[in-house]
Scaffold this motif. Structure first.
Motif, PDB file in Angstrom:
ATOM      1  N   GLU A 172       0.813  -1.216   0.000  1.00 40.65           N
ATOM      2  CA  GLU A 172       0.000   0.000   0.000  1.00 40.65           C
ATOM      3  C   GLU A 172       0.847   1.267   0.000  1.00 40.65           C
ATOM      4  OE1 GLU A 172      -2.444  -0.550   3.423  1.00 40.65           O
ATOM      5  OE2 GLU A 172      -3.695  -2.094   2.478  1.00 40.65           O
ATOM      6  N   GLU A 173       0.258   2.338  -0.516  1.00 40.90           N
ATOM      7  CA  GLU A 173       0.964   3.609  -0.660  1.00 40.90           C
ATOM      8  C   GLU A 173       1.533   4.118   0.658  1.00 40.90           C
ATOM      9  OE1 GLU A 173       0.086   8.261  -2.015  1.00 40.90           O
ATOM     10  OE2 GLU A 173      -1.492   6.724  -2.221  1.00 40.90           O
ATOM     11  N   GLU A 174       0.805   3.981   1.751  1.00 40.92           N
ATOM     12  CA  GLU A 174       1.283   4.506   3.035  1.00 40.92           C
ATOM     13  C   GLU A 174       2.558   3.813   3.487  1.00 40.92           C
ATOM     14  OE1 GLU A 174       0.192   7.211   4.658  1.00 40.92           O
ATOM     15  OE2 GLU A 174      -0.990   7.423   2.823  1.00 40.92           O
ATOM     16  N   PHE A 175       2.657   2.521   3.220  1.00 42.37           N
ATOM     17  CA  PHE A 175       3.895   1.803   3.535  1.00 42.37           C
ATOM     18  C   PHE A 175       5.034   2.322   2.672  1.00 42.37           C
ATOM     19  CE2 PHE A 175       6.653  -1.811   2.219  1.00 42.37           C
ATOM     20  CZ  PHE A 175       7.386  -1.916   3.392  1.00 42.37           C
ATOM     21  N   TYR A 176       4.783   2.531   1.397  1.00 43.38           N
ATOM     22  CA  TYR A 176       5.825   3.037   0.496  1.00 43.38           C
ATOM     23  C   TYR A 176       6.287   4.430   0.920  1.00 43.38           C
ATOM     24  CZ  TYR A 176       4.231  -0.826  -2.499  1.00 43.38           C
ATOM     25  OH  TYR A 176       3.887  -2.054  -2.993  1.00 43.38           O
ATOM     26  N   LYS A 177       5.379   5.247   1.429  1.00 41.48           N
ATOM     27  CA  LYS A 177       5.756   6.579   1.912  1.00 41.48           C
ATOM     28  C   LYS A 177       6.698   6.467   3.117  1.00 41.48           C
ATOM     29  CE  LYS A 177       1.663   9.205   0.464  1.00 41.48           C
ATOM     30  NZ  LYS A 177       0.441   9.920   0.940  1.00 41.48           N
ATOM     31  N   ASP A 178       6.403   5.552   4.018  1.00 40.60           N
ATOM     32  CA  ASP A 178       7.283   5.362   5.171  1.00 40.60           C
ATOM     33  C   ASP A 178       8.649   4.838   4.739  1.00 40.60           C
ATOM     34  OD1 ASP A 178       5.512   6.294   7.085  1.00 40.60           O
ATOM     35  OD2 ASP A 178       4.609   4.332   7.411  1.00 40.60           O
ATOM     36  N   ALA A 179       8.659   3.950   3.739  1.00 38.79           N
ATOM     37  CA  ALA A 179       9.932   3.448   3.216  1.00 38.79           C
ATOM     38  C   ALA A 179      10.742   4.580   2.586  1.00 38.79           C
ATOM     39  CB  ALA A 179       9.681   2.336   2.196  1.00 38.79           C
ATOM     40  N   PHE A 180      10.064   5.452   1.846  1.00 44.72           N
ATOM     41  CA  PHE A 180      10.720   6.615   1.233  1.00 44.72           C
ATOM     42  C   PHE A 180      11.431   7.447   2.296  1.00 44.72           C
ATOM     43  CE2 PHE A 180      10.918  10.967  -0.245  1.00 44.72           C
ATOM     44  CZ  PHE A 180      11.210  10.882  -1.600  1.00 44.72           C
ATOM     45  N   LYS A 181      10.749   7.719   3.390  1.00 42.28           N
ATOM     46  CA  LYS A 181      11.335   8.524   4.461  1.00 42.28           C
ATOM     47  C   LYS A 181      12.518   7.816   5.121  1.00 42.28           C
ATOM     48  CE  LYS A 181       6.905  10.694   5.644  1.00 42.28           C
ATOM     49  NZ  LYS A 181       5.829  10.766   6.672  1.00 42.28           N
ATOM     50  N   ALA A 182      12.448   6.500   5.206  1.00 41.27           N
ATOM     51  CA  ALA A 182      13.497   5.739   5.882  1.00 41.27           C
ATOM     52  C   ALA A 182      14.762   5.605   5.051  1.00 41.27           C
ATOM     53  CB  ALA A 182      12.977   4.357   6.257  1.00 41.27           C
ATOM     54  N   LEU A 210       3.726   2.731  -6.180  1.00 41.53           N
ATOM     55  CA  LEU A 210       5.108   3.198  -6.050  1.00 41.53           C
ATOM     56  C   LEU A 210       5.325   4.490  -6.829  1.00 41.53           C
ATOM     57  CD1 LEU A 210       7.087  -0.153  -6.234  1.00 41.53           C
ATOM     58  CD2 LEU A 210       7.092   1.449  -4.327  1.00 41.53           C
ATOM     59  N   GLN A 211       4.664   4.620  -7.970  1.00 40.44           N
ATOM     60  CA  GLN A 211       4.811   5.826  -8.779  1.00 40.44           C
ATOM     61  C   GLN A 211       4.243   7.063  -8.090  1.00 40.44           C
ATOM     62  OE1 GLN A 211       2.939   4.395 -12.365  1.00 40.44           O
ATOM     63  NE2 GLN A 211       4.899   3.960 -13.367  1.00 40.44           N
ATOM     64  N   LYS A 212       3.364   6.872  -7.132  1.00 37.88           N
ATOM     65  CA  LYS A 212       2.838   7.992  -6.362  1.00 37.88           C
ATOM     66  C   LYS A 212       3.873   8.534  -5.371  1.00 37.88           C
ATOM     67  CE  LYS A 212      -1.937   6.226  -6.409  1.00 37.88           C
ATOM     68  NZ  LYS A 212      -3.029   5.697  -5.542  1.00 37.88           N
ATOM     69  N   VAL A 213       4.890   7.719  -5.083  1.00 39.78           N
ATOM     70  CA  VAL A 213       5.834   8.037  -4.015  1.00 39.78           C
ATOM     71  C   VAL A 213       7.236   8.339  -4.536  1.00 39.78           C
ATOM     72  CG1 VAL A 213       6.909   7.148  -1.901  1.00 39.78           C
ATOM     73  CG2 VAL A 213       4.498   6.622  -2.411  1.00 39.78           C
ATOM     74  N   PHE A 214       7.738   7.509  -5.456  1.00 37.76           N
ATOM     75  CA  PHE A 214       9.123   7.614  -5.924  1.00 37.76           C
ATOM     76  C   PHE A 214       9.170   8.275  -7.301  1.00 37.76           C
ATOM     77  CE2 PHE A 214       9.346   4.209  -2.819  1.00 37.76           C
ATOM     78  CZ  PHE A 214      10.547   4.462  -2.168  1.00 37.76           C
ATOM     79  N   SER A 215      10.213   9.076  -7.525  1.00 32.07           N
ATOM     80  CA  SER A 215      10.359   9.749  -8.818  1.00 32.07           C
ATOM     81  C   SER A 215      10.817   8.789  -9.904  1.00 32.07           C
ATOM     82  CB  SER A 215      11.346  10.913  -8.695  1.00 32.07           C
ATOM     83  OG  SER A 215      12.608  10.459  -8.222  1.00 32.07           O
TER      84      SER A 215
END
Length: 287
Positions: A172-182, A210-215
């Protein structure tokens, strides 16, 4: 003689009348608070680890999955990794491949302690790096473990099971956002992203989220005989590093150096690095 069949009929599966049947010499089973563990001694694939009826890994073809979930990202990083996080992957194969890059520390977060202990006993060729002094075993929910962490990891690898039960939140997107920050500024996230043939809807959802979070988001593919349809995918998410812009000459040299110190790789090579990112037309066709 026994036969085991994995039926491709679970949630998210596009194939409903298909399965894989394998001849079995003997079987060992145990039940944990999280799942049923089944170890099969098969005629063609050696020992096979099955969780809740789904094949996870086999001695015969595990090298494909484990090399491909690790090396494209690690070689894209282009430097020695300091800190690597692996979520899932209790059999130890992903950690084994990460260790070949000589990281300073690897954290393996696995929700089910008994999977790790089972793999250590029964699958030593796969789990052999779990006792390395650089590896920290953490028995926790990976989704909760990553929350609140910032700028810590060079690489985050999600070696999870299908999006059913506890693993669902890892898609899910929220998990990917937390991974991005980490991740550090040049850090790389990689996850297994299901079969684009047998689980096309799930695969496309992973890429979309993932495309919502990572460039930079790059799905890539490998061929694993015991996984649904034989065609499998992984997806890289990165802030600044693109696996397709890695310098070919430098990559060839780095792969050669790794093989000199850690032994020959059986699937991944510098040609596979680029070729794996070629996308068949059917995968992203509109339904």
């Amino acid at each position: 003689m026994l036969w085991f069949t994995e039926y491709y009929s679970g949630e998210g599966m596009d194939l409903k009348g298909t399965g894989l049947t394998i001849k079995v010499k003997n079987a060992l089973t145990t039940k944990t608070p999280f799942q049923e563990i089944l170890l099969l001694d098969t005629e063609d694939f050696g020992k096979m680890l099955v969780l809740d009826g789904a094949i996870q890994t086999t001695e015969k073809d595990e090298f494909i999955y484990h090399e491909m979930i690790v090396h494209p990202a690690l070689f894209t990083l282009g430097r020695k990794p300091e800190r690597v996080l692996v979520i899932g992957g209790g059999d130890g194969g992903t950690v084994r491949e990460v260790i070949k890059h000589n990281p300073e520390k690897v954290e393996l977060v696995e929700i089910d302690r008994e999977v790790v202990e089972f793999a250590k006993r029964e699958l030593p060729s796969i789990s052999c790096a779990l006792d390395d002094e650089r590896v920290e075993l953490i028995f926790d929910d990976g989704r909760e473990y990553i929350k609140g962490k910032e700028n810590l990891y060079d690489i985050i690898i999600v070696d999870c099971s299908d999006p059913i039960g506890p693993s669902r939140v890892l898609y899910e997107e929220e998990f990917y956002k937390d991974a991005f920050k980490a991740l550090k500024d040049d850090g790389i996230f990689v996850t297994q992203s299901e079969s684009p043939f047998a689980q096309n809807r799930v695969h496309k959802k992973v890429v979309k989220e993932l495309q919502k979070v990572f460039s930079i988001v790059r799905p890539y593919f490998a061929f694993i005989p015991t996984y649904p349809s034989g065609m499998w995918s992984f997806t890289i998410g990165s802030k600044i590093l693109d696996p397709l812009t890695v310098n070919p000459e430098k990559l060839l040299g780095k792969v050669s150096n790794l093989e000199k110190s850690a032994g020959k790789l059986k699937y991944y090579n510098s040609q596979i690095h680029y070729g794996a990112f070629a996308v068949p037309n059917f995968i992203y066709e509109e339904e």
